[in-house]
Write a protein that holds these residues in place. Structure first.
Motif, PDB file in Angstrom:
ATOM      1  N   GLN A 125     -32.546  12.011  -9.635  1.00 40.14           N
ATOM      2  CA  GLN A 125     -32.757  10.556  -9.602  1.00 40.14           C
ATOM      3  C   GLN A 125     -31.420   9.816  -9.714  1.00 40.14           C
ATOM      4  O   GLN A 125     -31.028   9.097  -8.817  1.00 40.14           O
ATOM      5  N   SER A 126     -30.741  10.026 -10.838  1.00 39.02           N
ATOM      6  CA  SER A 126     -29.432   9.418 -11.051  1.00 39.02           C
ATOM      7  C   SER A 126     -28.596  10.364 -11.899  1.00 39.02           C
ATOM      8  O   SER A 126     -29.136  11.229 -12.600  1.00 39.02           O
ATOM      9  N   PHE A 127     -27.273  10.190 -11.823  1.00 39.80           N
ATOM     10  CA  PHE A 127     -26.399  11.033 -12.637  1.00 39.80           C
ATOM     11  C   PHE A 127     -26.702  10.848 -14.116  1.00 39.80           C
ATOM     12  O   PHE A 127     -26.780  11.820 -14.878  1.00 39.80           O
ATOM     13  N   TYR A 128     -26.891   9.589 -14.547  1.00 37.61           N
ATOM     14  CA  TYR A 128     -27.122   9.314 -15.965  1.00 37.61           C
ATOM     15  C   TYR A 128     -28.363  10.040 -16.469  1.00 37.61           C
ATOM     16  O   TYR A 128     -28.337  10.674 -17.519  1.00 37.61           O
ATOM     17  N   LYS A 129     -29.460   9.955 -15.714  1.00 38.79           N
ATOM     18  CA  LYS A 129     -30.708  10.610 -16.154  1.00 38.79           C
ATOM     19  C   LYS A 129     -30.548  12.126 -16.189  1.00 38.79           C
ATOM     20  O   LYS A 129     -31.011  12.794 -17.118  1.00 38.79           O
ATOM     21  N   ALA A 130     -29.860  12.674 -15.172  1.00 40.49           N
ATOM     22  CA  ALA A 130     -29.653  14.125 -15.139  1.00 40.49           C
ATOM     23  C   ALA A 130     -28.839  14.583 -16.343  1.00 40.49           C
ATOM     24  O   ALA A 130     -29.120  15.634 -16.939  1.00 40.49           O
ATOM     25  N   ALA A 131     -27.829  13.794 -16.709  1.00 39.75           N
ATOM     26  CA  ALA A 131     -26.983  14.150 -17.863  1.00 39.75           C
ATOM     27  C   ALA A 131     -27.760  14.042 -19.173  1.00 39.75           C
ATOM     28  O   ALA A 131     -27.635  14.904 -20.056  1.00 39.75           O
ATOM     29  N   LEU A 147     -14.219  20.161 -39.920  1.00 40.88           N
ATOM     30  CA  LEU A 147     -14.905  20.186 -38.630  1.00 40.88           C
ATOM     31  C   LEU A 147     -14.502  21.422 -37.832  1.00 40.88           C
ATOM     32  O   LEU A 147     -13.349  21.860 -37.880  1.00 40.88           O
ATOM     33  N   THR A 148     -15.463  21.959 -37.106  1.00 41.63           N
ATOM     34  CA  THR A 148     -15.229  23.120 -36.256  1.00 41.63           C
ATOM     35  C   THR A 148     -15.327  22.705 -34.795  1.00 41.63           C
ATOM     36  O   THR A 148     -16.306  22.064 -34.392  1.00 41.63           O
ATOM     37  N   ARG A 149     -14.306  23.037 -34.022  1.00 41.92           N
ATOM     38  CA  ARG A 149     -14.316  22.709 -32.591  1.00 41.92           C
ATOM     39  C   ARG A 149     -15.235  23.666 -31.855  1.00 41.92           C
ATOM     40  O   ARG A 149     -15.204  24.882 -32.060  1.00 41.92           O
ATOM     41  N   LYS A 150     -16.051  23.104 -30.991  1.00 42.27           N
ATOM     42  CA  LYS A 150     -16.971  23.899 -30.184  1.00 42.27           C
ATOM     43  C   LYS A 150     -16.912  23.391 -28.747  1.00 42.27           C
ATOM     44  O   LYS A 150     -16.846  22.188 -28.505  1.00 42.27           O
ATOM     45  N   VAL A 151     -16.925  24.305 -27.790  1.00 43.39           N
ATOM     46  CA  VAL A 151     -16.870  23.942 -26.375  1.00 43.39           C
ATOM     47  C   VAL A 151     -18.256  24.110 -25.764  1.00 43.39           C
ATOM     48  O   VAL A 151     -18.905  25.145 -25.944  1.00 43.39           O
ATOM     49  N   ILE A 152     -18.723  23.085 -25.053  1.00 45.73           N
ATOM     50  CA  ILE A 152     -20.069  23.087 -24.465  1.00 45.73           C
ATOM     51  C   ILE A 152     -19.969  23.001 -22.950  1.00 45.73           C
ATOM     52  O   ILE A 152     -19.176  22.227 -22.399  1.00 45.73           O
ATOM     53  N   PHE A 153     -20.788  23.810 -22.280  1.00 46.11           N
ATOM     54  CA  PHE A 153     -20.871  23.792 -20.816  1.00 46.11           C
ATOM     55  C   PHE A 153     -22.259  23.333 -20.395  1.00 46.11           C
ATOM     56  O   PHE A 153     -23.273  23.785 -20.920  1.00 46.11           O
ATOM     57  N   LYS A 154     -22.305  22.400 -19.434  1.00 47.56           N
ATOM     58  CA  LYS A 154     -23.576  21.914 -18.902  1.00 47.56           C
ATOM     59  C   LYS A 154     -23.466  21.793 -17.389  1.00 47.56           C
ATOM     60  O   LYS A 154     -22.408  21.452 -16.846  1.00 47.56           O
ATOM     61  N   GLU A 155     -24.552  22.067 -16.703  1.00 45.73           N
ATOM     62  CA  GLU A 155     -24.630  21.813 -15.271  1.00 45.73           C
ATOM     63  C   GLU A 155     -26.052  21.408 -14.927  1.00 45.73           C
ATOM     64  O   GLU A 155     -27.009  21.830 -15.579  1.00 45.73           O
ATOM     65  N   GLU A 156     -26.173  20.579 -13.904  1.00 46.96           N
ATOM     66  CA  GLU A 156     -27.506  20.070 -13.568  1.00 46.96           C
ATOM     67  C   GLU A 156     -27.499  19.519 -12.151  1.00 46.96           C
ATOM     68  O   GLU A 156     -26.468  19.043 -11.627  1.00 46.96           O
ATOM     69  N   GLN A 157     -28.678  19.559 -11.549  1.00 47.18           N
ATOM     70  CA  GLN A 157     -28.872  18.955 -10.235  1.00 47.18           C
ATOM     71  C   GLN A 157     -29.330  17.511 -10.423  1.00 47.18           C
ATOM     72  O   GLN A 157     -30.120  17.209 -11.316  1.00 47.18           O
ATOM     73  N   ILE A 158     -28.821  16.624  -9.596  1.00 43.15           N
ATOM     74  CA  ILE A 158     -29.153  15.202  -9.715  1.00 43.15           C
ATOM     75  C   ILE A 158     -30.362  14.899  -8.831  1.00 43.15           C
ATOM     76  O   ILE A 158     -30.273  14.979  -7.596  1.00 43.15           O
ATOM     77  N   ASP A 182     -30.943  14.416 -19.495  1.00 49.61           N
ATOM     78  CA  ASP A 182     -31.952  15.490 -19.497  1.00 49.61           C
ATOM     79  C   ASP A 182     -31.404  16.802 -20.045  1.00 49.61           C
ATOM     80  O   ASP A 182     -32.173  17.634 -20.552  1.00 49.61           O
ATOM     81  N   VAL A 183     -30.088  17.024 -19.934  1.00 50.92           N
ATOM     82  CA  VAL A 183     -29.492  18.259 -20.480  1.00 50.92           C
ATOM     83  C   VAL A 183     -28.752  17.974 -21.788  1.00 50.92           C
ATOM     84  O   VAL A 183     -27.864  18.726 -22.197  1.00 50.92           O
ATOM     85  N   ASN A 184     -29.112  16.843 -22.443  1.00 53.28           N
ATOM     86  CA  ASN A 184     -28.645  16.507 -23.805  1.00 53.28           C
ATOM     87  C   ASN A 184     -27.140  16.281 -23.907  1.00 53.28           C
ATOM     88  O   ASN A 184     -26.515  16.646 -24.911  1.00 53.28           O
ATOM     89  N   ILE A 185     -26.551  15.681 -22.890  1.00 49.75           N
ATOM     90  CA  ILE A 185     -25.150  15.294 -22.970  1.00 49.75           C
ATOM     91  C   ILE A 185     -25.059  13.949 -23.687  1.00 49.75           C
ATOM     92  O   ILE A 185     -25.833  13.038 -23.404  1.00 49.75           O
ATOM     93  N   LYS A 186     -24.123  13.832 -24.610  1.00 50.02           N
ATOM     94  CA  LYS A 186     -23.971  12.617 -25.400  1.00 50.02           C
ATOM     95  C   LYS A 186     -23.605  11.424 -24.503  1.00 50.02           C
ATOM     96  O   LYS A 186     -22.827  11.576 -23.559  1.00 50.02           O
TER      97      LYS A 186
END
Length: 434
Positions: A177-183, A164-175, A185-189
């Motif tokens: 409707q809800s935090f869950y939906k915003a997350a 396995l190869t470690r990879k670091v991912i950065f995401k940011e988003e404006q909320i 929407d940017v493909n956070i697991k």
């Protein structure tokens, strides 16, 4: 007396019906006898053909060409299923099962199978259901492959390790409707979303504290195989929840003794109990006197109700030991956790418990222990949550708990260096996205 021809003719004419009946009976008997003899002869010929060894070999060859010789099995371990029970369900010979167990037992305890494990193997249908290969997972990155040696009729073992190869991912988003939906929407697991909610769950109520146009940032680890497939996620290295224009950054401090998430001042976000043990819920009933929705009369409500969709994960609000995990009458499926000599918490009306949850199990703060339901006396899916302090039920929402650990001395120095590194990493990733 001897009859002449004329007399015989006259006699036949007089008894013509009897004569025809007799003739018909005679013909029937002769025909039946002939047919039975013929049928017996044909059946005997068929038997000779079928019993012929060459015919049988030809027939077997034809059927073997029509039916697949090998059967590929992908079996998912069910709750409480044993290794023997799994293979017995496919009529695998006992001798084959013992050979496989002998090979695997050195690397894995087959008495402890995990629910949901996927075991793959191939059966030789034409050879007494013997197994030709067997793939058993030890972990997500390690598997045991057994391959049958047809000369010795024994299995040869090979350990397969997925790099396995470690990879670091950065995401940011404006909320919006809800935090869950915003997350999402940017493909956070989903498991990263739950962890994000957990680390902020000590100070933020995700239903009431988050407003439209608030923002979040997150840097987290993923581990990929050689094909770029994500096998698992790692730590949230950095998180920031910007509420009403105010930043609330958290940094991950990777330390064996004091590991965890800390704010900019080196103060741990962890408290004795989380403010809310569920993400995305609506406070539907507060602690105190109320008119009972089912009984219809006023009575004391000694807990807090959070309305949420059925199946929403429920987290343990603090470290502790499960003292109860069973049906609790009007409370339906419920769990009681003892955190220390002072605090206990109760979670009621659950749809079901999380896998492995049982009395005596030690759970970690933020660990999923069950799922929202409407069991027992309930008007709809919700979590009834209680906090008990020194044997007395108190209002969980007004509970004041001391802040977590503050890093000092050398630990603080190391944390400050790590914090700078994370800030630089965040800046580089933001520039890379722009």
């Amino acid at each position: 007396m001897i009859l002449n021809f004329k007399q015989l003719k006259k006699l036949l004419k007089k008894n013509i019906e009897i004569f025809l009946l007799f003739s018909l009976m005679l013909i029937t008997i002769l025909s039946t006898t002939f047919y039975n003899n013929y049928k017996n002869s044909v059946n005997e010929n068929y038997k000779n053909i079928i019993n012929n060894i060459y015919f049988q070999k030809s027939l077997n060859h034809i059927f073997n060409n029509f039916l697949p010789k090998y059967q590929n099995i992908e079996h998912k371990i069910s709750k409480g299923e044993s290794f023997n029970k799994m293979l017995n369900s496919y009529l695998i010979p006992k001798s084959e099962i013992e050979k496989i167990k002998k090979k695997i037992n050195n690397d894995f305890n087959l008495n402890i199978l995990k629910e949901g494990q996927i075991v793959k193997f191939t059966i030789d249908v034409s050879n007494n259901k013997k197994i030709t290969n067997f793939l058993f997972p030890i972990s997500r990155t390690k598997k045991i492959l057994l391959t049958k040696n047809f000369e010795t009729d024994l299995f040869e073992k090979k350990i397969i390790i997925t790099n396995l190869t470690r990879k670091v991912i950065f995401k940011e988003e404006q909320i919006l409707q809800s935090f869950y939906k915003a997350a999402i929407d940017v493909n956070i697991k989903p498991n990263v979303i739950i962890e994000f909610a957990r680390i902020y769950g000590f100070q933020v109520d995700f239903q009431r504290d988050i407003k439209i146009n608030d923002k979040f940032q997150i840097i987290y680890e993923v581990f990929e195989d050689d094909n770029g497939k994500i096998f698992e996620t790692g730590n949230i290295i950095y998180a920031n929840l910007k509420l009403s224009g105010i930043n609330n950054p958290l940094y991950y401090f990777d330390d064996k003794k004091s590991g965890g998430h800390y704010d900019t001042n080196g103060k741990s976000i962890k408290k004795a109990l989380m403010k809310t043990p569920i993400n995305g819920a609506r406070l539907s009933s507060s602690f105190g006197m109320r008119k009972h929705p089912i009984d219809g009369f006023n009575k004391m409500h000694r807990g807090t109700d959070f309305a949420a969709p059925s199946g929403t994960p429920i987290m343990a609000s603090g470290d502790g030991i499960i003292k109860r995990a069973k049906w609790c009458g009007g409370g339906g499926n419920c769990i009681q956790i003892k955190h220390n000599s002072t605090y206990q918490t109760i979670y009621a009306h659950m749809k079901n418990f999380a896998p492995g949850i049982r009395v005596g199990l030690r759970v970690k703060q933020g660990q999923v222990i069950g799922y929202v339901g409407s069991t027992g006396i309930s008007t709809g899916p919700h979590l009834h949550y209680e906090v008990i302090e020194n044997g007395k039920k108190i209002n969980s929402q007004s509970l004041k708990l001391p802040s977590g650990k503050i890093l000092l001395g050398k630990e603080r120095q190391i944390f400050e260096i790590e914090k700078i590194k994370i800030d630089v990493l965040k800046s580089e990733m933001i520039i890379g996205l722009s």
